[in-house]
Design a protein around this motif. Structure first.
Motif, PDB file in Angstrom:
ATOM      1  N   MET A 176      52.434 -57.372 -22.519  1.00  0.00           N
ATOM      2  CA  MET A 176      53.247 -56.340 -23.182  1.00  0.00           C
ATOM      3  C   MET A 176      53.257 -56.580 -24.692  1.00  0.00           C
ATOM      4  O   MET A 176      53.419 -57.710 -25.137  1.00  0.00           O
ATOM      5  CB  MET A 176      54.689 -56.375 -22.650  1.00  0.00           C
ATOM      6  CG  MET A 176      54.845 -55.847 -21.249  1.00  0.00           C
ATOM      7  SD  MET A 176      54.470 -54.090 -21.138  1.00  0.00           S
ATOM      8  CE  MET A 176      54.241 -53.909 -19.364  1.00  0.00           C
ATOM      9  N   GLY A 177      53.073 -55.523 -25.417  1.00  0.00           N
ATOM     10  CA  GLY A 177      53.087 -55.634 -26.875  1.00  0.00           C
ATOM     11  C   GLY A 177      51.726 -55.955 -27.463  1.00  0.00           C
ATOM     12  O   GLY A 177      51.562 -55.993 -28.684  1.00  0.00           O
ATOM     13  N   SER A 178      50.737 -56.172 -26.588  1.00  0.00           N
ATOM     14  CA  SER A 178      49.404 -56.528 -27.091  1.00  0.00           C
ATOM     15  C   SER A 178      48.703 -55.320 -27.703  1.00  0.00           C
ATOM     16  O   SER A 178      47.770 -55.468 -28.485  1.00  0.00           O
ATOM     17  CB  SER A 178      48.545 -57.064 -25.941  1.00  0.00           C
ATOM     18  OG  SER A 178      48.387 -56.046 -24.955  1.00  0.00           O
ATOM     19  N   GLY A 179      49.132 -54.122 -27.335  1.00  0.00           N
ATOM     20  CA  GLY A 179      48.465 -52.916 -27.826  1.00  0.00           C
ATOM     21  C   GLY A 179      47.185 -52.599 -27.084  1.00  0.00           C
ATOM     22  O   GLY A 179      46.433 -51.702 -27.481  1.00  0.00           O
ATOM     23  N   LEU A 180      46.928 -53.319 -25.987  1.00  0.00           N
ATOM     24  CA  LEU A 180      45.736 -53.006 -25.179  1.00  0.00           C
ATOM     25  C   LEU A 180      45.915 -51.627 -24.545  1.00  0.00           C
ATOM     26  O   LEU A 180      46.995 -51.310 -24.042  1.00  0.00           O
ATOM     27  CB  LEU A 180      45.550 -54.046 -24.069  1.00  0.00           C
ATOM     28  CG  LEU A 180      44.981 -55.404 -24.476  1.00  0.00           C
ATOM     29  CD1 LEU A 180      44.944 -56.342 -23.276  1.00  0.00           C
ATOM     30  CD2 LEU A 180      43.574 -55.251 -25.042  1.00  0.00           C
ATOM     31  N   ALA A 197      55.040 -40.053 -15.757  1.00  0.00           N
ATOM     32  CA  ALA A 197      55.392 -41.448 -16.075  1.00  0.00           C
ATOM     33  C   ALA A 197      55.097 -41.764 -17.541  1.00  0.00           C
ATOM     34  O   ALA A 197      55.734 -42.630 -18.144  1.00  0.00           O
ATOM     35  CB  ALA A 197      54.602 -42.389 -15.174  1.00  0.00           C
ATOM     36  N   ALA A 198      54.137 -41.033 -18.116  1.00  0.00           N
ATOM     37  CA  ALA A 198      53.723 -41.303 -19.508  1.00  0.00           C
ATOM     38  C   ALA A 198      54.877 -41.131 -20.490  1.00  0.00           C
ATOM     39  O   ALA A 198      54.910 -41.777 -21.539  1.00  0.00           O
ATOM     40  CB  ALA A 198      52.560 -40.387 -19.894  1.00  0.00           C
ATOM     41  N   TRP A 199      55.825 -40.245 -20.150  1.00  0.00           N
ATOM     42  CA  TRP A 199      56.951 -40.018 -21.064  1.00  0.00           C
ATOM     43  C   TRP A 199      57.680 -41.333 -21.344  1.00  0.00           C
ATOM     44  O   TRP A 199      58.080 -41.612 -22.477  1.00  0.00           O
ATOM     45  CB  TRP A 199      57.915 -38.988 -20.464  1.00  0.00           C
ATOM     46  CG  TRP A 199      59.148 -38.804 -21.289  1.00  0.00           C
ATOM     47  CD1 TRP A 199      60.388 -39.311 -21.046  1.00  0.00           C
ATOM     48  CD2 TRP A 199      59.250 -38.087 -22.530  1.00  0.00           C
ATOM     49  NE1 TRP A 199      61.261 -38.948 -22.043  1.00  0.00           N
ATOM     50  CE2 TRP A 199      60.591 -38.191 -22.968  1.00  0.00           C
ATOM     51  CE3 TRP A 199      58.339 -37.365 -23.305  1.00  0.00           C
ATOM     52  CZ2 TRP A 199      61.043 -37.611 -24.144  1.00  0.00           C
ATOM     53  CZ3 TRP A 199      58.799 -36.773 -24.477  1.00  0.00           C
ATOM     54  CH2 TRP A 199      60.126 -36.897 -24.885  1.00  0.00           C
ATOM     55  N   TYR A 200      57.847 -42.147 -20.305  1.00  0.00           N
ATOM     56  CA  TYR A 200      58.565 -43.416 -20.481  1.00  0.00           C
ATOM     57  C   TYR A 200      57.628 -44.538 -20.909  1.00  0.00           C
ATOM     58  O   TYR A 200      57.977 -45.350 -21.761  1.00  0.00           O
ATOM     59  CB  TYR A 200      59.301 -43.781 -19.186  1.00  0.00           C
ATOM     60  CG  TYR A 200      60.401 -42.795 -18.915  1.00  0.00           C
ATOM     61  CD1 TYR A 200      61.575 -42.826 -19.650  1.00  0.00           C
ATOM     62  CD2 TYR A 200      60.244 -41.782 -17.989  1.00  0.00           C
ATOM     63  CE1 TYR A 200      62.568 -41.885 -19.455  1.00  0.00           C
ATOM     64  CE2 TYR A 200      61.233 -40.845 -17.775  1.00  0.00           C
ATOM     65  CZ  TYR A 200      62.392 -40.901 -18.512  1.00  0.00           C
ATOM     66  OH  TYR A 200      63.361 -39.962 -18.330  1.00  0.00           O
ATOM     67  N   LEU A 201      56.432 -44.578 -20.308  1.00  0.00           N
ATOM     68  CA  LEU A 201      55.494 -45.654 -20.662  1.00  0.00           C
ATOM     69  C   LEU A 201      55.118 -45.576 -22.137  1.00  0.00           C
ATOM     70  O   LEU A 201      54.857 -46.580 -22.780  1.00  0.00           O
ATOM     71  CB  LEU A 201      54.230 -45.561 -19.804  1.00  0.00           C
ATOM     72  CG  LEU A 201      54.416 -45.890 -18.324  1.00  0.00           C
ATOM     73  CD1 LEU A 201      53.171 -45.509 -17.544  1.00  0.00           C
ATOM     74  CD2 LEU A 201      54.722 -47.372 -18.133  1.00  0.00           C
ATOM     75  N   GLY A 202      55.114 -44.343 -22.657  1.00  0.00           N
ATOM     76  CA  GLY A 202      54.697 -44.148 -24.055  1.00  0.00           C
ATOM     77  C   GLY A 202      55.831 -44.324 -25.051  1.00  0.00           C
ATOM     78  O   GLY A 202      55.630 -44.163 -26.261  1.00  0.00           O
ATOM     79  N   MET A 203      57.014 -44.680 -24.561  1.00  0.00           N
ATOM     80  CA  MET A 203      58.156 -44.857 -25.479  1.00  0.00           C
ATOM     81  C   MET A 203      57.868 -45.966 -26.475  1.00  0.00           C
ATOM     82  O   MET A 203      57.389 -47.019 -26.122  1.00  0.00           O
ATOM     83  CB  MET A 203      59.396 -45.269 -24.685  1.00  0.00           C
ATOM     84  CG  MET A 203      60.101 -44.141 -24.023  1.00  0.00           C
ATOM     85  SD  MET A 203      61.534 -44.769 -23.161  1.00  0.00           S
ATOM     86  CE  MET A 203      62.514 -45.248 -24.548  1.00  0.00           C
ATOM     87  N   GLY A 204      58.190 -45.716 -27.714  1.00  0.00           N
ATOM     88  CA  GLY A 204      58.023 -46.753 -28.722  1.00  0.00           C
ATOM     89  C   GLY A 204      56.577 -46.892 -29.174  1.00  0.00           C
ATOM     90  O   GLY A 204      56.291 -47.559 -30.165  1.00  0.00           O
ATOM     91  N   GLY A 205      55.661 -46.276 -28.444  1.00  0.00           N
ATOM     92  CA  GLY A 205      54.251 -46.272 -28.848  1.00  0.00           C
ATOM     93  C   GLY A 205      53.563 -47.627 -28.764  1.00  0.00           C
ATOM     94  O   GLY A 205      52.491 -47.816 -29.334  1.00  0.00           O
ATOM     95  N   ARG A 206      54.158 -48.579 -28.055  1.00  0.00           N
ATOM     96  CA  ARG A 206      53.551 -49.917 -27.976  1.00  0.00           C
ATOM     97  C   ARG A 206      52.482 -50.012 -26.890  1.00  0.00           C
ATOM     98  O   ARG A 206      51.731 -50.964 -26.845  1.00  0.00           O
ATOM     99  CB  ARG A 206      54.628 -50.971 -27.706  1.00  0.00           C
ATOM    100  CG  ARG A 206      55.560 -51.199 -28.867  1.00  0.00           C
ATOM    101  CD  ARG A 206      54.828 -51.831 -30.021  1.00  0.00           C
ATOM    102  NE  ARG A 206      55.733 -52.161 -31.102  1.00  0.00           N
ATOM    103  CZ  ARG A 206      55.338 -52.640 -32.269  1.00  0.00           C
ATOM    104  NH1 ARG A 206      54.056 -52.808 -32.518  1.00  0.00           N
ATOM    105  NH2 ARG A 206      56.219 -52.919 -33.201  1.00  0.00           N
ATOM    106  N   ILE A 207      52.476 -49.064 -25.967  1.00  0.00           N
ATOM    107  CA  ILE A 207      51.421 -49.040 -24.949  1.00  0.00           C
ATOM    108  C   ILE A 207      50.562 -47.809 -25.226  1.00  0.00           C
ATOM    109  O   ILE A 207      50.968 -46.688 -24.931  1.00  0.00           O
ATOM    110  CB  ILE A 207      52.014 -48.963 -23.518  1.00  0.00           C
ATOM    111  CG1 ILE A 207      52.962 -50.138 -23.263  1.00  0.00           C
ATOM    112  CG2 ILE A 207      50.905 -48.937 -22.485  1.00  0.00           C
ATOM    113  CD1 ILE A 207      53.636 -50.110 -21.896  1.00  0.00           C
ATOM    114  N   ILE A 227      50.991 -39.133 -24.829  1.00  0.00           N
ATOM    115  CA  ILE A 227      49.690 -39.727 -24.522  1.00  0.00           C
ATOM    116  C   ILE A 227      48.726 -39.423 -25.649  1.00  0.00           C
ATOM    117  O   ILE A 227      48.863 -38.421 -26.350  1.00  0.00           O
ATOM    118  CB  ILE A 227      49.110 -39.218 -23.176  1.00  0.00           C
ATOM    119  CG1 ILE A 227      48.970 -37.694 -23.179  1.00  0.00           C
ATOM    120  CG2 ILE A 227      49.953 -39.685 -22.010  1.00  0.00           C
ATOM    121  CD1 ILE A 227      48.261 -37.162 -21.957  1.00  0.00           C
ATOM    122  N   GLN A 228      47.790 -40.342 -25.827  1.00  0.00           N
ATOM    123  CA  GLN A 228      46.816 -40.125 -26.889  1.00  0.00           C
ATOM    124  C   GLN A 228      45.833 -39.033 -26.502  1.00  0.00           C
ATOM    125  O   GLN A 228      45.451 -38.216 -27.330  1.00  0.00           O
ATOM    126  CB  GLN A 228      46.078 -41.438 -27.171  1.00  0.00           C
ATOM    127  CG  GLN A 228      46.999 -42.491 -27.769  1.00  0.00           C
ATOM    128  CD  GLN A 228      46.303 -43.809 -28.012  1.00  0.00           C
ATOM    129  OE1 GLN A 228      45.291 -44.118 -27.377  1.00  0.00           O
ATOM    130  NE2 GLN A 228      46.850 -44.595 -28.926  1.00  0.00           N
TER     131      GLN A 228
END
Lengths: 331, 223
Positions: A176-180, A197-207, A227-228
């Protein structure tokens, strides 16, 4: 007259089943989901930059179609694709143990009151993959797709599945936090679950998140904002993929205030016509016996397209009006 | 009148209102038990609507007496809402038609017009739920139009005017009294649930007492 009565009865049954469909996720929310979700959301929002100590360049989470019964039981037709992706994408970790149609990753045959029914249906389907009873699994999971897409239930449902995806990433060593980058591959209904699920996984933009939809039936979910990129791989003879564009008003052409329209305008959605694939039965995305004019099976075409997207290469498609030849299958 | 006969009458009225059957409206207008039947129709519609709106109760994790009290308050709120609507029609109806059918007849009419809400539970249906709620609302309005037509013994267009004006009055009232209604609703909701309310004055007056359908519930707000 009898036929009309039967149809009305069936319609009422479907309506009742749909009415009860959100109760599983609402029950989960009322029991423990709200507390778990609050903790997960805080955690996702607070992810700080961390070291990249992973053996992989990225992570791929495969979310199955509506035929799935659990995270540990992928429908047989989907297995070759997952196995081939794992062996071809050696620099990426392919994960496939998340059941997208349960907020708590609880498979249909796991601990739930109706487990015995689902085990019986799975047995029947194992003997005959085309059995009508198998449609019960599809129907049950399809209803969860609509729960996920609903603006009222979606937030609770999606935080549950996001949590399960995050747990799976952790289980498989995602730092987590690696930006991979994390890519969610959603087949059929799995595509909607992915963008939800992307709405939450993408929070903070760290993933950094991207989604590959294979014949996905998707709504104009808010998750698209986080999502990108979304690659939507579709077959020209796939009616269910088309149905998504009709049923969900936010996907209608020029729909205003629609995350789908916004993502299209931003160039974050790329629609790729793979070839004349159907959704299921035969000549579908996973069909190893339908051979395209270039000699590849439809399974191979789908697999190559996913690999191309993930490696940044051009996608090799099949002419939309081509007719496949059938490979002889030995008994 | 036995209980089975009464239930049969309730069933007949529901089917008649759903089918916008004017003949049925005449029949119920002459029925000695019309108010009781109308209350029964509204009660069934109310229970179904409350079940359809139960999603917010789930989200707020209410159990036991809080759950029961929320349902009861929701029910009382619905009754008050329809009484207000009946009062509005009772005031404007005679002004437009020149005929006063009496307050009880108007209350009966408004309660009968709730019959489409017997399908209110289907608002739970994922994705289509809000559209179903809108459809039932419109269906109820049309039913009210047909019943007002019979109760005030007027032509279709005059009845439509009365129905539309009563609807407009409810909209105006919902905006004019939004702040105090919201304050009272919020106070009751906090008392019951221990949490801030998610309702607005117009939610209260639109019948979706604890379920603002357009509102996006977001667990992020909890963090």
């Amino acid at each position: 007259m009898i036929l009309v009565n039967v149809l009305i009865g069936l319609g009422l049954l479907v309506l009742l089943a749909l009415t009860f469909a959100p109760l599983e996720s609402l029950g989960w929310w009322a029991r423990e989901g709200a507390d778990e979700a609050a903790a997960t959301v805080q955690e996702l929002a607070a992810i700080d930059s961390g070291p990249d100590d992973s053996a992989y360049d990225g992570y791929v989470v495969y979310l199955s179609g509506i035929g799935a019964v659990g995270g540990d039981s992928v429908p047989p037709e989907e297995l070759p694709l997952i196995q081939n992706l794992s062996s071809r994408l050696t620099r990426l970790k392919v994960i496939h143990d998340v059941f997208p149609y349960s907020v708590s990753n609880n498979g249909l045959t796991a601990q739930r009151p109706t487990a015995a029914v689902w085990r019986w249906v799975e047995k029947l389907r194992f003997k005959n993959p085309e059995t009508l009873a198998g449609m019960l699994i599809n129907a049950r999971n399809a209803m969860q797709l609509f729960v996920c897409a609903d603006r009222r239930y979606g937030p609770a449902y999606n935080v549950g599945t996001a949590q399960e995806v995050m747990r799976a990433l952790r289980r498989h060593g995602y730092p987590m936090g690696s930006g991979l980058p994390v890519t969610l591959i959603g087949w059929s209904g799995g595509a909607q679950i992915s963008i939800g699920a992307a709405w939450y996984l993408g929070m903070g933009g760290r993933i950094p998140l991207q989604v590959i939809s294979v014949g996905g039936m998707m709504a104009d979910d808010y998750g698209l904002d986080r999502i990108q990129k979304l690659w939507h791989l579709r077959g020209s003879k796939d009616p269910l993929e088309k149905l998504g564009g009709i049923l969900f008003a936010g996907r209608w052409p020029h729909a205003v205030f629609s995350p789908w329209t916004n993502a299209l305008k931003d160039g974050r959605i790329e629609i790729i016509d793979l070839g004349p694939m159907q959704h299921n039965v035969k000549d579908h995305y996973f069909d190893a016996n339908s051979i395209a004019p270039d000699g590849r099976s439809y399974l191979q075409v789908t697999e190559d397209a996913i690999v191309a997207v993930l490696t940044g290469e051009p996608v090799k498609t099949v002419p939309l009006h081509s007719v496949p030849t059938r490979r002889e299958v030995s008994a | 009148m036995g209980i089975l006969e009464f239930l049969g009458a309730v069933g007949r009225v529901i089917v008649g209102v759903l089918g916008l059957d004017v003949g049925n409206a005449d029949w119920i207008a002459q029925h000695p038990q019309r108010l009781g039947i109308a209350v029964a129709v509204a009660a069934i519609a109310g229970i179904s609507t409350l079940l359809g709106d139960a999603v917010v109760i789930f989200f707020n994790r209410l159990r036991g007496w809080r759950f029961a009290l929320t349902l009861a308050l929701n029910g009382i709120g619905m009754v008050l809402l329809y009484l207000v609507q009946a009062a509005v029609i009772y005031v404007i109806g005679p002004l437009i038609s020149g005929f006063d059918p009496g307050f009880t007849a108007v209350v009966t009419a408004v309660l009968l017009a709730t019959a489409p809400l017997v399908f209110g539970v289907f608002v739970l249906v994922p994705y289509a739920g809000p559209a179903i709620a809108g459809f039932l609302h419109v269906w109820g309005m049309v039913a009210l139009w047909v019943i007002v037509d019979v109760v005030f013994r007027i032509d279709h267009w005059t009845a439509l005017w009365i129905t539309l004006i009563s609807w407009l009055c409810m909209q105006v009232l919902s905006r004019a009294f939004a702040v105090p209604i919201r304050w009272i609703g919020d106070w009751i909701w906090r008392l019951v649930s221990g949490q801030p309310s998610m309702i607005t004055g117009s939610d209260l007056l639109s019948g979706h007492l604890f379920l603002p359908l357009g509102q996006r519930f977001d667990p992020e707000a909890r963090s």
